[in-house]
Write a protein that holds these residues in place. Structure first.
Motif, PDB file in Angstrom:
ATOM      1  N   LEU A   1       0.666  -0.908  -0.362  1.00  0.00           N
ATOM      2  CA  LEU A   1      -0.343   0.032  -0.200  1.00  0.00           C
ATOM      3  C   LEU A   1       0.732   0.980  -0.026  1.00  0.00           C
ATOM      4  O   LEU A   1       0.613   2.538  -0.221  1.00  0.00           O
ATOM      5  CB  LEU A   1      -1.168  -0.168   1.254  1.00  0.00           C
ATOM      6  CG  LEU A   1      -2.193   0.717   1.125  1.00  0.00           C
ATOM      7  CD1 LEU A   1      -2.796   0.309  -0.248  1.00  0.00           C
ATOM      8  CD2 LEU A   1      -3.037   1.150   2.255  1.00  0.00           C
ATOM      9  N   LEU A   2       1.955   1.666   0.600  1.00  0.00           N
ATOM     10  CA  LEU A   2       2.772   2.651   0.385  1.00  0.00           C
ATOM     11  C   LEU A   2       3.654   2.744  -0.878  1.00  0.00           C
ATOM     12  O   LEU A   2       3.592   3.883  -0.908  1.00  0.00           O
ATOM     13  CB  LEU A   2       3.648   2.144   2.354  1.00  0.00           C
ATOM     14  CG  LEU A   2       5.131   3.277   2.186  1.00  0.00           C
ATOM     15  CD1 LEU A   2       3.843   4.363   2.554  1.00  0.00           C
ATOM     16  CD2 LEU A   2       6.112   2.835   3.235  1.00  0.00           C
ATOM     17  N   SER A   3       3.630   1.614  -0.996  1.00  0.00           N
ATOM     18  CA  SER A   3       5.425   1.657  -2.329  1.00  0.00           C
ATOM     19  C   SER A   3       3.420   2.662  -3.099  1.00  0.00           C
ATOM     20  O   SER A   3       3.396   3.113  -4.048  1.00  0.00           O
ATOM     21  CB  SER A   3       4.926   0.284  -2.975  1.00  0.00           C
ATOM     22  OG  SER A   3       6.115  -0.314  -2.219  1.00  0.00           O
ATOM     23  N   LEU A   4       2.634   1.724  -3.061  1.00  0.00           N
ATOM     24  CA  LEU A   4       1.631   2.275  -3.641  1.00  0.00           C
ATOM     25  C   LEU A   4       0.860   3.596  -3.620  1.00  0.00           C
ATOM     26  O   LEU A   4       1.032   4.321  -5.228  1.00  0.00           O
ATOM     27  CB  LEU A   4      -0.400   0.989  -4.182  1.00  0.00           C
ATOM     28  CG  LEU A   4      -0.121   0.360  -4.970  1.00  0.00           C
ATOM     29  CD1 LEU A   4      -1.067  -0.475  -4.084  1.00  0.00           C
ATOM     30  CD2 LEU A   4       0.140   0.321  -6.450  1.00  0.00           C
ATOM     31  N   LYS A   5       1.059   4.070  -2.849  1.00  0.00           N
ATOM     32  CA  LYS A   5       1.282   5.557  -2.530  1.00  0.00           C
ATOM     33  C   LYS A   5       1.851   6.525  -2.870  1.00  0.00           C
ATOM     34  O   LYS A   5       1.613   7.466  -3.491  1.00  0.00           O
ATOM     35  CB  LYS A   5       0.560   5.826  -0.503  1.00  0.00           C
ATOM     36  CG  LYS A   5      -0.824   5.772  -0.424  1.00  0.00           C
ATOM     37  CD  LYS A   5      -0.784   5.983   1.120  1.00  0.00           C
ATOM     38  CE  LYS A   5      -2.238   5.123   1.627  1.00  0.00           C
ATOM     39  NZ  LYS A   5      -1.581   6.106   3.692  1.00  0.00           N
ATOM     40  N   ILE A   6       2.711   5.888  -2.735  1.00  0.00           N
ATOM     41  CA  ILE A   6       4.046   7.321  -3.100  1.00  0.00           C
ATOM     42  C   ILE A   6       4.528   7.201  -4.091  1.00  0.00           C
ATOM     43  O   ILE A   6       4.306   8.394  -5.141  1.00  0.00           O
ATOM     44  CB  ILE A   6       5.569   6.301  -2.304  1.00  0.00           C
ATOM     45  CG1 ILE A   6       5.490   6.351  -0.842  1.00  0.00           C
ATOM     46  CG2 ILE A   6       6.858   7.126  -2.942  1.00  0.00           C
ATOM     47  CD1 ILE A   6       6.705   6.050  -0.196  1.00  0.00           C
ATOM     48  N   SER A   7       4.436   5.746  -4.881  1.00  0.00           N
ATOM     49  CA  SER A   7       4.606   6.169  -6.751  1.00  0.00           C
ATOM     50  C   SER A   7       3.515   6.723  -7.245  1.00  0.00           C
ATOM     51  O   SER A   7       3.853   7.112  -7.826  1.00  0.00           O
ATOM     52  CB  SER A   7       4.957   4.127  -7.350  1.00  0.00           C
ATOM     53  OG  SER A   7       5.867   3.517  -6.959  1.00  0.00           O
ATOM     54  N   GLY A   8       2.543   6.101  -7.020  1.00  0.00           N
ATOM     55  CA  GLY A   8       0.853   6.642  -7.255  1.00  0.00           C
ATOM     56  C   GLY A   8       1.165   8.243  -7.719  1.00  0.00           C
ATOM     57  O   GLY A   8       1.190   8.986  -8.651  1.00  0.00           O
ATOM     58  N   LEU A   9       1.366   9.214  -6.289  1.00  0.00           N
ATOM     59  CA  LEU A   9       1.612  10.294  -5.553  1.00  0.00           C
ATOM     60  C   LEU A   9       2.662  11.520  -6.814  1.00  0.00           C
ATOM     61  O   LEU A   9       3.040  12.116  -8.025  1.00  0.00           O
ATOM     62  CB  LEU A   9       1.499  10.727  -4.644  1.00  0.00           C
ATOM     63  CG  LEU A   9       1.740  12.267  -4.261  1.00  0.00           C
ATOM     64  CD1 LEU A   9       0.088  12.820  -4.179  1.00  0.00           C
ATOM     65  CD2 LEU A   9       1.928  12.259  -2.514  1.00  0.00           C
ATOM     66  N   ALA A  10       3.942  10.368  -6.975  1.00  0.00           N
ATOM     67  CA  ALA A  10       5.328  10.701  -7.553  1.00  0.00           C
ATOM     68  C   ALA A  10       4.400  10.612  -8.743  1.00  0.00           C
ATOM     69  O   ALA A  10       5.322  11.689 -10.118  1.00  0.00           O
ATOM     70  CB  ALA A  10       6.287   9.834  -7.038  1.00  0.00           C
ATOM     71  N   THR A  11       3.876  10.199  -9.339  1.00  0.00           N
ATOM     72  CA  THR A  11       3.517   9.798 -11.147  1.00  0.00           C
ATOM     73  C   THR A  11       2.526  10.549 -11.093  1.00  0.00           C
ATOM     74  O   THR A  11       2.606  11.391 -12.101  1.00  0.00           O
ATOM     75  CB  THR A  11       3.492   8.284 -11.197  1.00  0.00           C
ATOM     76  OG1 THR A  11       4.069   7.566 -10.522  1.00  0.00           O
ATOM     77  CG2 THR A  11       3.205   8.482 -12.724  1.00  0.00           C
ATOM     78  N   PHE A  12       1.099  11.288 -10.454  1.00  0.00           N
ATOM     79  CA  PHE A  12       0.400  12.277 -10.170  1.00  0.00           C
ATOM     80  C   PHE A  12       1.136  13.445 -10.201  1.00  0.00           C
ATOM     81  O   PHE A  12       1.081  14.555 -11.348  1.00  0.00           O
ATOM     82  CB  PHE A  12      -0.497  11.995  -9.555  1.00  0.00           C
ATOM     83  CG  PHE A  12      -1.671  13.077  -9.114  1.00  0.00           C
ATOM     84  CD1 PHE A  12      -2.398  12.791  -9.928  1.00  0.00           C
ATOM     85  CD2 PHE A  12      -1.290  14.569  -8.265  1.00  0.00           C
ATOM     86  CE1 PHE A  12      -3.706  13.979 -10.437  1.00  0.00           C
ATOM     87  CE2 PHE A  12      -2.660  15.040  -8.939  1.00  0.00           C
ATOM     88  CZ  PHE A  12      -3.941  15.190  -9.172  1.00  0.00           C
TER      89      PHE A  12
END
Lengths: 368, 233
Positions: free
Chosen positions: B27-38
């Motif tokens: 979940l943390l990976s998705l949050k961090i990478s998702g936000l960075a990509t956004f």
């Protein structure tokens, strides 16, 4: 008719090269002005400049009497429409595509729906409304593009060779439909084309552009029969251009003689003036013998057939009359006359169909 | 070799029974990478559009710089961000070092050139006359750009996914600026490195399978979108 669009002393420089230099051009309300010229002459650049899509380097453009300033360009473009050589439709349905220009103008959905229905009906594409643009043929796409432009209710329609990418049957049908719509709606139009027939058929006026300069503007018949200069003459299909000197001029009938020939031309030209005699190929009649009785044709030249070039239903006949003279006759006539290379023939033409143009070594001008 | 098979079995058990640590790391990976990509989308899309359609003298220089940035080594980014966020660094007072924010910054720097570069090349492949056509129908510059984005939506989506792919799978920068702190900055890739070094292959394989699954889902999503577009032709 009032002038709706006018450009004064405009130039356009692209990649450090001056591609356009137009002293004056205007479009009258309700007319179709056809701009023709050879490839690379600056036709499309002129259209882009007049539509303000390419800002001019110098000069001024006026719309309905008011100068179009940089801040006015969007407002101006929302009163025009454009169709290009390729339809350039958006990747969506035909219905959405036709409404595109209206959406840019902030029209409401009921207005858009009504207009889409009307113009799709006018252009016979109502059965395509739900289709994706990628599923259309070239002819259908261009109909949608035209409907899209007209649906926006433009004050000026800019057409950049809209029929040239189509196959012959689609082209003929679309030109015919466009002609009908034009006569019904009288939309002010600037049509850019390299096709002389299109310009003749559709244009109320024709402008010839060569090397970025407008060389002649006038009624189609005037431009085609009385070209302003040699380059225009060559572009509008005049093959026979003969140098000569005016020998006499009586009651507006000039006698011009040159190397082994003498012709009569209706023109007011001073005696001794060096000129070019300009003859359109379709104005020349070929006969096998000197006509027995009197004829209204003032000119009869004897020549030998050098070449016969088939051109669709027509035949281009090149005669050696001491100078090359080109005649355009029907293939049927060529067959009936049993024309072959080497045959001797007479070419006749009326004094009123020839046109005189002053030679460069003289002051270049047209003679009425 | 028995331990390899045991590791795979353990991995499946961890995933199937929903191990809370594996779940938290994912979940943390998705949050961090998702936000960075956004964030890279917010910057990369307009910047890529400017590079594609802008007419300014240094455009080619910037495009080549962005293209170079597409191959930016994550450890170099990690080092640079570390220098800035280190306690004695220019942004040390923000106390972002070894926090998810630091990883987001590093991953943003990695994915921005990818999204920007691919946006540029995607938009440059559109027919250049389309922009004139839209403006000739009365589109403002913004209306025209939005429609051009819509026309290129599929390759632009691919650009976004490439940006996400480049950050979800990187390890160097996340390790350097995040510190791999359990429950705080431990993401899939850094956790895999750690568990591997501990010889805890079951846990490492479980996380690797999740990472591979995410990569597969990204590709599946792209393929479905592509097929939908193609089938409507």
């Amino acid at each position: 008719m009032a002038t709706i669009l006018k450009a004064e002393k405009i130039t356009l420089v692209r990649n450090q090269k001056k591609v356009l230099s137009v002293e004056h051009i205007s479009i009258e309300e309700g007319e179709l002005l056809a701009v023709i010229g050879p490839n690379g002459a600056g036709k499309s650049s002129l259209l882009m400049a007049l539509s303000t899509l390419l800002p001019v380097t110098e000069g001024t453009i006026f719309f309905e009497g008011k100068q179009i300033r940089k801040s006015d360009r969007l407002k101006f473009r929302r009163q025009i429409s454009m169709v290009m050589q390729d339809a350039l439709l958006l990747d969506t349905t035909v219905r959405e595509n036709i409404g595109t220009g209206m959406r840019f103008r902030g029209k409401n959905e009921s207005e858009i729906k009504q207009s889409v229905k009307y113009w799709s009906d006018q252009l016979n594409i109502e059965q395509l409304l739900s289709r994706k643009s990628r599923q259309l043929s070239g002819g259908e796409s261009q109909r949608v593009s035209l409907a899209r432009a007209l649906a926006a209710d433009p004050k000026i329609l800019f057409l950049d060779e809209p029929f040239s990418a189509l196959d012959a049957p689609s082209r003929v049908r679309l030109i015919s439909d466009f002609q009908r719509l034009q006569s019904e709606n009288k939309v002010t139009t600037l049509l850019v084309t390299h096709d002389l027939d299109e310009a003749l058929l559709l244009g109320d006026r024709v402008a010839i552009i060569i090397a970025g300069r407008i060389r002649q503007i006038g009624r189609p018949d005037q431009v085609f029969t009385q070209p302003a200069d040699l380059e225009v003459a060559q572009f509008v299909g005049v093959d026979t251009i003969i140098p000569g000197v005016v020998q006499s001029n009586t009651h507006g009938l000039a006698v011009v003689s040159g190397d082994g020939f003498q012709v009569e031309v209706v023109a007011e030209v001073p005696v001794g003036r060096k000129v070019f005699v300009i003859l359109r190929p379709e104005d020349i009649t070929l006969v096998q013998q000197i006509p027995a009785g009197k004829t209204s044709s003032r000119n009869l030249l004897k020549g030998e057939i050098k070449e016969l070039i088939p051109q669709g239903p027509l035949m281009r006949v090149i005669l050696d009359c001491g100078f090359p003279l080109v005649a355009l006759i029907t293939r049927s006539s060529a067959i009936e006359m049993d024309l072959t290379a080497g045959m001797l023939l007479y070419a006749s033409f009326k004094a009123s169909t020839a046109h005189l143009l002053a030679r460069k070594d003289e002051k270049e001008q047209q003679f009425a | 070799m028995k331990w390899i098979w045991e590791g795979i079995q353990q991995a499946f058990q961890l995933i199937v029974y929903g191990n809370p640590e594996v779940f938290q790391i994912t979940l943390l990976s998705l949050k961090i990478s998702g936000l960075a990509t956004f964030l890279s989308l917010l910057v990369g899309l307009p910047l890529g559009t400017l590079m594609a359609f802008g007419k300014f003298p240094t455009r080619k220089f910037w495009v080549s710089l962005i293209n170079t940035g597409m191959a930016l080594p994550p450890v170099v980014v990690g080092l640079t961000v570390s220098i800035f966020l280190w306690r004695s660094g220019p942004l040390g007072d923000l106390r972002w070092m070894y926090t998810p924010t630091a990883i987001i910054i590093a991953q943003f720097i990695i994915s921005v050139p990818v999204v920007t570069g691919l946006t540029t090349s995607t938009l440059q492949q559109l027919d250049p006359r389309l922009s004139y056509q839209l403006m000739g129908l009365g589109a403002s510059r913004i209306q025209s750009v939005i429609l051009l984005w819509r026309e290129a939506r599929l390759p632009l989506l691919a650009a976004l996914m490439a940006g996400f792919g480049s950050v979800i799978s990187e390890v160097g920068a996340s390790m350097m600026v995040g510190g791999n702190l359990k429950g705080e900055t431990r993401v899939l890739t850094t956790a895999i490195v750690l568990e591997n070094s501990k010889g805890n292959f079951g846990f490492a394989i479980a996380l690797s399978l999740i990472l591979l699954g995410l990569a597969y889902m990204v590709n599946l999503f792209l393929t479905i979108a592509q097929q939908r577009t193609t089938s409507s032709d």
